[in-house]
Motif scaffolding. Structure first.
Motif, PDB file in Angstrom:
ATOM      1  N   SER A  38     -16.142  -9.357  -3.494  1.00  0.00           N
ATOM      2  CA  SER A  38     -15.041  -8.686  -4.176  1.00  0.00           C
ATOM      3  C   SER A  38     -15.491  -8.243  -5.555  1.00  0.00           C
ATOM      4  N   PRO A  39     -14.945  -7.156  -6.028  1.00  0.00           N
ATOM      5  CA  PRO A  39     -15.385  -6.606  -7.311  1.00  0.00           C
ATOM      6  C   PRO A  39     -14.950  -7.468  -8.501  1.00  0.00           C
ATOM      7  N   SER A  40     -15.710  -7.346  -9.578  1.00  0.00           N
ATOM      8  CA  SER A  40     -15.356  -8.067 -10.802  1.00  0.00           C
ATOM      9  C   SER A  40     -14.761  -7.116 -11.839  1.00  0.00           C
ATOM     10  N   GLU A  41     -14.937  -5.841 -11.649  1.00  0.00           N
ATOM     11  CA  GLU A  41     -14.379  -4.825 -12.544  1.00  0.00           C
ATOM     12  C   GLU A  41     -13.227  -4.132 -11.817  1.00  0.00           C
ATOM     13  N   THR A  42     -12.663  -3.097 -12.439  1.00  0.00           N
ATOM     14  CA  THR A  42     -11.635  -2.336 -11.740  1.00  0.00           C
ATOM     15  C   THR A  42     -12.268  -1.669 -10.524  1.00  0.00           C
ATOM     16  N   PHE A  43     -11.457  -1.462  -9.492  1.00  0.00           N
ATOM     17  CA  PHE A  43     -11.970  -0.872  -8.268  1.00  0.00           C
ATOM     18  C   PHE A  43     -10.866  -0.094  -7.578  1.00  0.00           C
ATOM     19  N   GLY A  44     -11.255   0.781  -6.700  1.00  0.00           N
ATOM     20  CA  GLY A  44     -10.304   1.510  -5.872  1.00  0.00           C
ATOM     21  C   GLY A  44     -10.468   3.004  -6.001  1.00  0.00           C
ATOM     22  N   PRO A  45     -10.027   3.731  -4.973  1.00  0.00           N
ATOM     23  CA  PRO A  45     -10.211   5.183  -4.965  1.00  0.00           C
ATOM     24  C   PRO A  45      -9.402   5.919  -6.031  1.00  0.00           C
ATOM     25  N   GLY A  46      -8.362   5.291  -6.547  1.00  0.00           N
ATOM     26  CA  GLY A  46      -7.514   5.965  -7.526  1.00  0.00           C
ATOM     27  C   GLY A  46      -7.833   5.652  -8.972  1.00  0.00           C
ATOM     28  N   CYS A  47      -8.839   4.819  -9.218  1.00  0.00           N
ATOM     29  CA  CYS A  47      -9.132   4.440 -10.612  1.00  0.00           C
ATOM     30  C   CYS A  47      -9.567   5.628 -11.459  1.00  0.00           C
ATOM     31  N   SER A  48     -10.373   6.515 -10.892  1.00  0.00           N
ATOM     32  CA  SER A  48     -10.857   7.647 -11.690  1.00  0.00           C
ATOM     33  C   SER A  48      -9.717   8.596 -12.058  1.00  0.00           C
ATOM     34  N   ALA A  49      -8.689   8.681 -11.221  1.00  0.00           N
ATOM     35  CA  ALA A  49      -7.556   9.561 -11.505  1.00  0.00           C
ATOM     36  C   ALA A  49      -6.491   8.888 -12.368  1.00  0.00           C
ATOM     37  N   LEU A  50      -6.614   7.590 -12.574  1.00  0.00           N
ATOM     38  CA  LEU A  50      -5.622   6.842 -13.342  1.00  0.00           C
ATOM     39  C   LEU A  50      -5.947   6.985 -14.824  1.00  0.00           C
ATOM     40  N   VAL A 163      -1.425  -4.445   0.591  1.00  0.00           N
ATOM     41  CA  VAL A 163      -0.389  -5.433   0.314  1.00  0.00           C
ATOM     42  C   VAL A 163       0.663  -5.304   1.410  1.00  0.00           C
ATOM     43  N   ASN A 164       0.965  -6.428   2.052  1.00  0.00           N
ATOM     44  CA  ASN A 164       1.936  -6.474   3.154  1.00  0.00           C
ATOM     45  C   ASN A 164       1.587  -5.512   4.288  1.00  0.00           C
ATOM     46  N   GLY A 165       0.323  -5.153   4.413  1.00  0.00           N
ATOM     47  CA  GLY A 165      -0.104  -4.254   5.482  1.00  0.00           C
ATOM     48  C   GLY A 165       0.440  -2.845   5.365  1.00  0.00           C
ATOM     49  N   LYS A 166       1.077  -2.508   4.228  1.00  0.00           N
ATOM     50  CA  LYS A 166       1.721  -1.198   4.065  1.00  0.00           C
ATOM     51  C   LYS A 166       1.248  -0.436   2.837  1.00  0.00           C
ATOM     52  N   ALA A 167       1.085  -1.133   1.738  1.00  0.00           N
ATOM     53  CA  ALA A 167       0.738  -0.478   0.478  1.00  0.00           C
ATOM     54  C   ALA A 167      -0.754  -0.645   0.201  1.00  0.00           C
ATOM     55  N   ASN A 168      -1.414   0.458  -0.108  1.00  0.00           N
ATOM     56  CA  ASN A 168      -2.829   0.419  -0.471  1.00  0.00           C
ATOM     57  C   ASN A 168      -2.973   0.094  -1.948  1.00  0.00           C
ATOM     58  N   ILE A 181      -3.282  -6.364 -13.129  1.00  0.00           N
ATOM     59  CA  ILE A 181      -2.469  -5.323 -12.500  1.00  0.00           C
ATOM     60  C   ILE A 181      -3.250  -4.706 -11.344  1.00  0.00           C
ATOM     61  N   TYR A 182      -2.563  -4.594 -10.198  1.00  0.00           N
ATOM     62  CA  TYR A 182      -3.093  -3.879  -9.042  1.00  0.00           C
ATOM     63  C   TYR A 182      -2.129  -2.733  -8.758  1.00  0.00           C
ATOM     64  N   VAL A 183      -2.573  -1.498  -8.961  1.00  0.00           N
ATOM     65  CA  VAL A 183      -1.724  -0.326  -8.735  1.00  0.00           C
ATOM     66  C   VAL A 183      -1.673  -0.058  -7.234  1.00  0.00           C
ATOM     67  N   ILE A 184      -0.453   0.071  -6.700  1.00  0.00           N
ATOM     68  CA  ILE A 184      -0.265   0.300  -5.270  1.00  0.00           C
ATOM     69  C   ILE A 184       0.476   1.617  -5.031  1.00  0.00           C
ATOM     70  N   ASP A 185       0.390   2.124  -3.792  1.00  0.00           N
ATOM     71  CA  ASP A 185       0.943   3.445  -3.499  1.00  0.00           C
ATOM     72  C   ASP A 185       2.279   3.400  -2.763  1.00  0.00           C
ATOM     73  N   SER A 186       2.949   2.244  -2.718  1.00  0.00           N
ATOM     74  CA  SER A 186       4.277   2.139  -2.093  1.00  0.00           C
ATOM     75  C   SER A 186       5.109   1.118  -2.853  1.00  0.00           C
ATOM     76  N   VAL A 187       6.413   1.316  -2.846  1.00  0.00           N
ATOM     77  CA  VAL A 187       7.325   0.336  -3.407  1.00  0.00           C
ATOM     78  C   VAL A 187       7.600  -0.695  -2.296  1.00  0.00           C
ATOM     79  N   LEU A 188       7.345  -1.958  -2.586  1.00  0.00           N
ATOM     80  CA  LEU A 188       7.531  -3.011  -1.597  1.00  0.00           C
ATOM     81  C   LEU A 188       8.995  -3.430  -1.532  1.00  0.00           C
ATOM     82  N   GLN A 189       9.436  -3.787  -0.348  1.00  0.00           N
ATOM     83  CA  GLN A 189      10.802  -4.287  -0.156  1.00  0.00           C
ATOM     84  C   GLN A 189      10.746  -5.763   0.159  1.00  0.00           C
ATOM     85  N   PRO A 190      11.450  -6.591  -0.598  1.00  0.00           N
ATOM     86  CA  PRO A 190      11.495  -8.012  -0.259  1.00  0.00           C
ATOM     87  C   PRO A 190      12.191  -8.208   1.069  1.00  0.00           C
TER      88      PRO A 190
END
Length: 192
Positions: A38-50, A163-168, A181-190
């Motif tokens: 697992s990474p020790s720095e920020t990671f993910g396909p959207g980091c460069s656009a964030l 996260v929850n098999g739905k949000a990347n 902070i982990y930025v995700i692409d969906s709003v989770l529903q409890p």
């Protein structure tokens, strides 16, 4: 006869050197086929656009999130739900932060209903927060209790997590003074 013994000795020596080298290479290949760490720095396909306004490592979580324009709807919702002091007052939290595109996946009427019901909004937002620091190493098969009280799960490997098999997780391991902070692409529903 002497030539045969010398040649046999040379071949035997070559085999004695080659076999351990081959076994070492095989072991390296076997290790390489395992999931990458697992990474020790920020990671993910959207980091460069964030886009980030400033370094957030010394800011409490709500202020840190506010530094990212792509999290403006989340910050606005947290303020509306009166969660800023609650989140900033905790020593180590993890926030699975829906980006603005995640909120845009909701219909206008769903979003309006959520924002107008402070208790429901608080419930939804606290479902995105875990009251402990979650490292990338915890994500592959994670199960965590949220501030809302329900379970949230994470899965994946390397730098590809859900996260929850739905949000990347589009950008993960962003540091704030009291949070990860982990930025995700969906709003989770409890769970209801």
């Amino acid at each position: 006869m002497r030539f045969t013994r010398t040649r046999t000795a040379q071949v035997t020596a070559a085999v004695l050197v080659a076999v351990p080298l081959a076994l070492g290479a095989l072991a390296s290949q076997t290790h390489a086929q395992e999931a990458p760490p697992s990474p020790s720095e920020t990671f993910g396909p959207g980091c460069s656009a964030l886009s980030q306004k400033v370094n957030t490592a010394k800011d409490d979580v709500v202020e840190a999130a506010a530094a990212y324009p792509q999290l403006s709807q989340l910050v606005s919702a947290a303020v509306r739900a009166r969660l800023s002091d609650t989140l900033d007052g905790r020593p180590d939290v993890t926030v699975f932060a829906p980006n603005d595109q995640a909120f845009q996946k909701r219909t206008v009427s769903e979003l309006a209903a959520l924002l107008s019901d402070q208790e429901q909004l608080k419930k939804v937002l606290t479902y995105h927060v875990v009251d402990r620091q979650i490292t990338p190493g915890d994500l592959p098969e994670g199960s965590f209790t949220t501030l809302e009280g329900s379970k949230l799960t994470t899965s994946g490997s390397g730098t590809d997590f859900m996260v929850n098999g739905k949000a990347n997780i589009v950008c993960g391991n962003i540091k704030a003074a009291n949070a990860t902070i982990y930025v995700i692409d969906s709003v989770l529903q409890p769970p209801s």
